[in-house]
Write a protein that holds these residues in place. Sequence first.
Motif, PDB file in Angstrom:
ATOM      1  N   GLN A 213       0.848  -1.188   0.000  1.00 27.61           N
ATOM      2  CA  GLN A 213       0.000   0.000   0.000  1.00 27.61           C
ATOM      3  C   GLN A 213       0.884   1.238   0.000  1.00 27.61           C
ATOM      4  N   LEU A 214       0.557   2.197  -0.837  1.00 29.63           N
ATOM      5  CA  LEU A 214       1.295   3.454  -0.887  1.00 29.63           C
ATOM      6  C   LEU A 214       1.090   4.214   0.416  1.00 29.63           C
ATOM      7  N   SER A 215       2.195   4.656   1.040  1.00 27.67           N
ATOM      8  CA  SER A 215       2.080   5.360   2.318  1.00 27.67           C
ATOM      9  C   SER A 215       2.320   6.858   2.202  1.00 27.67           C
ATOM     10  N   ASN A 216       2.959   7.313   1.139  1.00 33.57           N
ATOM     11  CA  ASN A 216       3.056   8.761   0.891  1.00 33.57           C
ATOM     12  C   ASN A 216       2.194   9.078  -0.321  1.00 33.57           C
ATOM     13  N   THR A 217       1.109   9.749  -0.099  1.00 36.87           N
ATOM     14  CA  THR A 217       0.031   9.802  -1.085  1.00 36.87           C
ATOM     15  C   THR A 217       0.422  10.442  -2.412  1.00 36.87           C
ATOM     16  N   ASP A 218       1.403  11.363  -2.397  1.00 36.37           N
ATOM     17  CA  ASP A 218       1.773  11.999  -3.667  1.00 36.37           C
ATOM     18  C   ASP A 218       3.082  11.484  -4.236  1.00 36.37           C
ATOM     19  N   ALA A 219       3.744  10.560  -3.526  1.00 27.55           N
ATOM     20  CA  ALA A 219       5.011   9.960  -3.966  1.00 27.55           C
ATOM     21  C   ALA A 219       6.078  11.002  -4.276  1.00 27.55           C
ATOM     22  N   GLY A 220       5.973  12.166  -3.676  1.00 32.95           N
ATOM     23  CA  GLY A 220       6.955  13.215  -3.951  1.00 32.95           C
ATOM     24  C   GLY A 220       7.023  13.571  -5.420  1.00 32.95           C
ATOM     25  N   ALA A 221       5.927  13.400  -6.120  1.00 35.65           N
ATOM     26  CA  ALA A 221       5.947  13.538  -7.579  1.00 35.65           C
ATOM     27  C   ALA A 221       6.309  14.958  -7.995  1.00 35.65           C
ATOM     28  N   GLY A 222       7.191  15.050  -8.976  1.00 35.38           N
ATOM     29  CA  GLY A 222       7.566  16.339  -9.524  1.00 35.38           C
ATOM     30  C   GLY A 222       8.553  17.109  -8.684  1.00 35.38           C
ATOM     31  N   ASP A 223       9.206  16.430  -7.707  1.00 35.57           N
ATOM     32  CA  ASP A 223      10.216  17.110  -6.911  1.00 35.57           C
ATOM     33  C   ASP A 223      11.244  17.762  -7.821  1.00 35.57           C
ATOM     34  N   SER A 224      11.761  18.884  -7.392  1.00 35.22           N
ATOM     35  CA  SER A 224      12.700  19.628  -8.225  1.00 35.22           C
ATOM     36  C   SER A 224      13.955  18.817  -8.492  1.00 35.22           C
ATOM     37  N   SER A 225      14.548  19.034  -9.621  1.00 39.07           N
ATOM     38  CA  SER A 225      15.795  18.386  -9.991  1.00 39.07           C
ATOM     39  C   SER A 225      16.674  19.410 -10.685  1.00 39.07           C
ATOM     40  N   ARG A 226      17.889  19.034 -10.994  1.00 38.69           N
ATOM     41  CA  ARG A 226      18.810  19.960 -11.652  1.00 38.69           C
ATOM     42  C   ARG A 226      18.339  20.360 -13.037  1.00 38.69           C
ATOM     43  N   SER A 227      17.582  19.471 -13.648  1.00 33.62           N
ATOM     44  CA  SER A 227      17.089  19.740 -14.994  1.00 33.62           C
ATOM     45  C   SER A 227      15.589  19.981 -14.953  1.00 33.62           C
ATOM     46  N   GLN A 228      15.150  21.048 -15.594  1.00 34.58           N
ATOM     47  CA  GLN A 228      13.725  21.351 -15.628  1.00 34.58           C
ATOM     48  C   GLN A 228      12.941  20.312 -16.425  1.00 34.58           C
ATOM     49  N   SER A 229      13.653  19.518 -17.214  1.00 34.44           N
ATOM     50  CA  SER A 229      12.967  18.505 -18.012  1.00 34.44           C
ATOM     51  C   SER A 229      12.777  17.199 -17.246  1.00 34.44           C
ATOM     52  N   GLN A 230      13.361  17.097 -16.036  1.00 30.09           N
ATOM     53  CA  GLN A 230      13.305  15.867 -15.261  1.00 30.09           C
ATOM     54  C   GLN A 230      12.475  16.057 -13.992  1.00 30.09           C
ATOM     55  N   ALA A 231      11.746  15.032 -13.632  1.00 30.91           N
ATOM     56  CA  ALA A 231      10.971  15.022 -12.395  1.00 30.91           C
ATOM     57  C   ALA A 231      11.436  13.866 -11.525  1.00 30.91           C
ATOM     58  N   GLY A 232      11.375  14.041 -10.227  1.00 31.08           N
ATOM     59  CA  GLY A 232      11.742  12.978  -9.299  1.00 31.08           C
ATOM     60  C   GLY A 232      10.502  12.398  -8.626  1.00 31.08           C
ATOM     61  N   TYR A 233      10.521  11.101  -8.394  1.00 31.20           N
ATOM     62  CA  TYR A 233       9.430  10.414  -7.718  1.00 31.20           C
ATOM     63  C   TYR A 233      10.024   9.529  -6.629  1.00 31.20           C
ATOM     64  N   SER A 234       9.350   9.453  -5.496  1.00 34.98           N
ATOM     65  CA  SER A 234       9.778   8.559  -4.417  1.00 34.98           C
ATOM     66  C   SER A 234       8.544   7.873  -3.840  1.00 34.98           C
ATOM     67  N   PHE A 235       8.276   6.675  -4.320  1.00 36.05           N
ATOM     68  CA  PHE A 235       7.132   5.900  -3.847  1.00 36.05           C
ATOM     69  C   PHE A 235       7.532   5.147  -2.576  1.00 36.05           C
ATOM     70  N   GLN A 236       6.776   5.332  -1.516  1.00 29.76           N
ATOM     71  CA  GLN A 236       7.025   4.621  -0.271  1.00 29.76           C
ATOM     72  C   GLN A 236       5.878   3.650  -0.019  1.00 29.76           C
ATOM     73  N   PHE A 237       6.231   2.371   0.146  1.00 26.87           N
ATOM     74  CA  PHE A 237       5.213   1.333   0.284  1.00 26.87           C
ATOM     75  C   PHE A 237       5.410   0.565   1.594  1.00 26.87           C
ATOM     76  N   VAL A 238       4.290   0.143   2.176  1.00 28.48           N
ATOM     77  CA  VAL A 238       4.302  -0.802   3.291  1.00 28.48           C
ATOM     78  C   VAL A 238       3.447  -1.995   2.894  1.00 28.48           C
ATOM     79  N   GLU A 239       3.837  -3.156   3.356  1.00 28.23           N
ATOM     80  CA  GLU A 239       3.088  -4.359   3.035  1.00 28.23           C
ATOM     81  C   GLU A 239       1.670  -4.277   3.627  1.00 28.23           C
ATOM     82  N   TRP A 240       0.695  -4.642   2.818  1.00 27.41           N
ATOM     83  CA  TRP A 240      -0.675  -4.703   3.289  1.00 27.41           C
ATOM     84  C   TRP A 240      -0.885  -6.018   4.019  1.00 27.41           C
ATOM     85  N   LEU A 241      -1.377  -5.931   5.241  1.00 27.45           N
ATOM     86  CA  LEU A 241      -1.656  -7.131   6.035  1.00 27.45           C
ATOM     87  C   LEU A 241      -3.146  -7.193   6.357  1.00 27.45           C
ATOM     88  N   PRO A 242      -3.745  -8.371   6.266  1.00 25.70           N
ATOM     89  CA  PRO A 242      -5.202  -8.486   6.543  1.00 25.70           C
ATOM     90  C   PRO A 242      -5.511  -8.267   8.015  1.00 25.70           C
TER      91      PRO A 242
END
Length: 242
Positions: A213-242
């Motif tokens: 299950q995704l734990s950071n809802t926006d995954a850091g999408a579009g974080d700034s990078s050295r190049s304006q043409s590049q975007a950074g993403y950081s998906f953080q997941f935890v195992e889903w347990l019943p």
Amino acid sequence: MPTIDMPVIDWPTDLLPTNSTGLRWQPHVGGSESPLTRTRKTYGLSAPRWTMNLGFSASRFGGEGVSARGPRLDAMLAELDGGQVLVRLWDFHRPYPVGLARYYSGLQRQRWGFSGGEIFTGGEMFTLGPVFPVPTSEAAAQGATTIAFGGFVPGAVAFDIGDYIGLLGRPRIILRAAIAGADGRAVAQFKPPLESAVSAGAAVIERAPGVFQLSNTDAGAGDSSRSQSQAGYSFQFVEWLP
């Protein structure tokens, strides 16, 4: 295998991270510490789980091949819907057990003779799938921390320490090298223990999956990078347990 009451999708096998923690075991522990002696007591609780972080550097503008990564990640982020949709993931560093790959690669270099005079290479005999064969696991009981696989050359290492197999929809990490005995059976010791019994052939060898299950809802999408043409993403997941 537990019943999942939420939508589940599969992570695309060709959408690979530019960096990843791989699977990380997160124990569930409690404890107390003496204020006088600083002696600490630690005890295990009922819900240890896997975690995983996936990082990507991607083009903002899209295109074909690798250039399409950014738009695909934006779409994936929307589809996961802040963790309301689950996703099956595997360890991207070791998607196929290293020990098995080495074992079957060795067989591919051998030649085998038969009474009729035919000569076959190990690859012709054993390559049943797209890359390597999938050995069949034996049955195992609830609570088991070992499972056996048959058909190996006696004395061969079938699984390395740190290899992954999948059972009951969860990744299991191999804790000791599994060496085949005289009967060709290799017993793999793993963690976590089985939540219920499994029948023969239950082990998943390639891309041993877990449900996350995704734990950071926006995954850091579009974080700034050295190049304006590049975007950074950081998906953080935890195992889903019943």
